[in-house]
Design a protein around this motif. Structure first.
Motif, PDB file in Angstrom:
ATOM      1  N   ILE A 202      -1.756  -5.584 -10.960  1.00  0.00           N
ATOM      2  CA  ILE A 202      -0.440  -5.029 -11.690  1.00  0.00           C
ATOM      3  C   ILE A 202      -1.251  -3.918 -13.416  1.00  0.00           C
ATOM      4  N   THR A 203      -2.899  -4.202 -13.122  1.00  0.00           N
ATOM      5  CA  THR A 203      -3.385  -2.901 -13.450  1.00  0.00           C
ATOM      6  C   THR A 203      -4.266  -1.703 -13.069  1.00  0.00           C
ATOM      7  N   LYS A 204      -4.450  -1.957 -11.504  1.00  0.00           N
ATOM      8  CA  LYS A 204      -4.594  -0.896 -10.942  1.00  0.00           C
ATOM      9  C   LYS A 204      -3.270  -0.046  -9.807  1.00  0.00           C
ATOM     10  N   ALA A 205      -3.081   0.779 -10.258  1.00  0.00           N
ATOM     11  CA  ALA A 205      -1.653   1.666  -9.743  1.00  0.00           C
ATOM     12  C   ALA A 205      -1.786   1.586  -8.737  1.00  0.00           C
ATOM     13  N   GLU A 206      -3.048   2.552  -7.675  1.00  0.00           N
ATOM     14  CA  GLU A 206      -3.702   2.358  -6.275  1.00  0.00           C
ATOM     15  C   GLU A 206      -3.255   1.204  -5.512  1.00  0.00           C
TER      16      GLU A 206
ATOM     17  N   PHE B 272       2.374 -22.740  10.040  1.00  0.00           N
ATOM     18  CA  PHE B 272       3.207 -21.470  10.432  1.00  0.00           C
ATOM     19  C   PHE B 272       1.507 -19.928  10.081  1.00  0.00           C
ATOM     20  N   LYS B 273       1.684 -19.442   9.947  1.00  0.00           N
ATOM     21  CA  LYS B 273       0.728 -17.977   9.915  1.00  0.00           C
ATOM     22  C   LYS B 273       0.935 -18.007   8.655  1.00  0.00           C
ATOM     23  N   LEU B 274      -0.039 -17.595   7.470  1.00  0.00           N
ATOM     24  CA  LEU B 274       0.242 -16.734   6.715  1.00  0.00           C
ATOM     25  C   LEU B 274      -1.245 -15.572   6.649  1.00  0.00           C
ATOM     26  N   CYS B 275      -0.403 -14.371   6.006  1.00  0.00           N
ATOM     27  CA  CYS B 275      -1.222 -13.436   5.822  1.00  0.00           C
ATOM     28  C   CYS B 275      -0.783 -13.134   4.615  1.00  0.00           C
ATOM     29  N   MET B 276      -2.471 -13.036   4.118  1.00  0.00           N
ATOM     30  CA  MET B 276      -2.565 -12.013   3.269  1.00  0.00           C
ATOM     31  C   MET B 276      -3.365 -10.292   2.567  1.00  0.00           C
ATOM     32  N   LEU B 277      -2.422  -9.632   2.562  1.00  0.00           N
ATOM     33  CA  LEU B 277      -2.465  -8.170   2.374  1.00  0.00           C
ATOM     34  C   LEU B 277      -3.002  -7.817   1.067  1.00  0.00           C
ATOM     35  N   GLY B 278      -3.513  -6.891   1.290  1.00  0.00           N
ATOM     36  CA  GLY B 278      -3.132  -5.950  -0.349  1.00  0.00           C
ATOM     37  C   GLY B 278      -4.819  -4.991  -0.672  1.00  0.00           C
ATOM     38  N   ASP B 279      -5.070  -4.379  -1.548  1.00  0.00           N
ATOM     39  CA  ASP B 279      -6.321  -3.716  -1.798  1.00  0.00           C
ATOM     40  C   ASP B 279      -7.706  -4.538  -1.923  1.00  0.00           C
ATOM     41  N   TYR B 280      -8.912  -3.781  -2.539  1.00  0.00           N
ATOM     42  CA  TYR B 280      -9.901  -4.674  -2.974  1.00  0.00           C
ATOM     43  C   TYR B 280      -9.579  -4.805  -4.002  1.00  0.00           C
ATOM     44  N   GLY B 281     -10.186  -6.301  -4.602  1.00  0.00           N
ATOM     45  CA  GLY B 281     -10.482  -6.893  -5.707  1.00  0.00           C
ATOM     46  C   GLY B 281      -9.133  -6.924  -6.043  1.00  0.00           C
ATOM     47  N   VAL B 282      -8.140  -6.873  -5.750  1.00  0.00           N
ATOM     48  CA  VAL B 282      -6.649  -7.560  -5.912  1.00  0.00           C
ATOM     49  C   VAL B 282      -6.631  -9.436  -6.114  1.00  0.00           C
ATOM     50  N   GLY B 283      -7.401 -10.067  -5.506  1.00  0.00           N
ATOM     51  CA  GLY B 283      -6.899 -11.065  -6.309  1.00  0.00           C
ATOM     52  C   GLY B 283      -7.164 -12.282  -4.684  1.00  0.00           C
ATOM     53  N   LYS B 284      -6.426 -11.738  -3.549  1.00  0.00           N
ATOM     54  CA  LYS B 284      -5.919 -12.233  -2.711  1.00  0.00           C
ATOM     55  C   LYS B 284      -6.901 -13.190  -2.140  1.00  0.00           C
ATOM     56  N   SER B 285      -8.107 -13.327  -2.230  1.00  0.00           N
ATOM     57  CA  SER B 285      -9.040 -14.573  -1.816  1.00  0.00           C
ATOM     58  C   SER B 285      -8.791 -15.709  -2.981  1.00  0.00           C
ATOM     59  N   ALA B 286      -8.625 -15.092  -4.722  1.00  0.00           N
ATOM     60  CA  ALA B 286      -8.392 -15.750  -5.298  1.00  0.00           C
ATOM     61  C   ALA B 286      -7.319 -16.528  -5.445  1.00  0.00           C
TER      62      ALA B 286
END
Length: 111
Positions: free
Chosen positions: A91-95, A9-23
């Protein structure tokens, strides 16, 4: 014992800078969290194989997509063929939550 079966299965992680995707990906694949912050440039690829029993395996092909990659004309190529997409925000960054609207628009365009 019968023949083993492997499902991919291919799983993509999407989101803004520094939100924890890589973590999150590091925790899934290496069972540890990354120390410090290093922005993902382009897209990083990881594999995680999970054994369900002696005969069944699931391999996750995880695409950790950097924000800058989603802001290019090639953005659609990252999510095409995905079986699942995980959208991550802080959750601490509304943007970072607001940015998910752009991710949803991209997903709607592709699927």
């Amino acid at each position: 014992m019968g023949d083993s079966k492997t499902f991919k299965f291919k799983l993509c992680m999407l989101g803004d800078y520094g939100v924890g995707k890589s973590a999150i990906v590091s925790q899934i694949c290496h069972e540890c969290f990354l120390e410090g912050y290093k922005q993902t440039l382009g897209c990083d690829f990881f594999n995680k194989t999970i054994e369900f029993n002696d005969e069944s395996f699931v391999t996750l092909n995880i695409w950790d997509v950097g924000r800058k990659s989603l802001d290019t004309k090639l953005s659609e190529t990252y999510i095409i063929g995905s079986d699942a997409i995980v959208m991550v925000y802080d959750i601490t960054k509304a943007e970072s939550f607001e940015y998910l609207k752009s991710c949803l628009a991209l997903i709607d365009k592709v699927f």
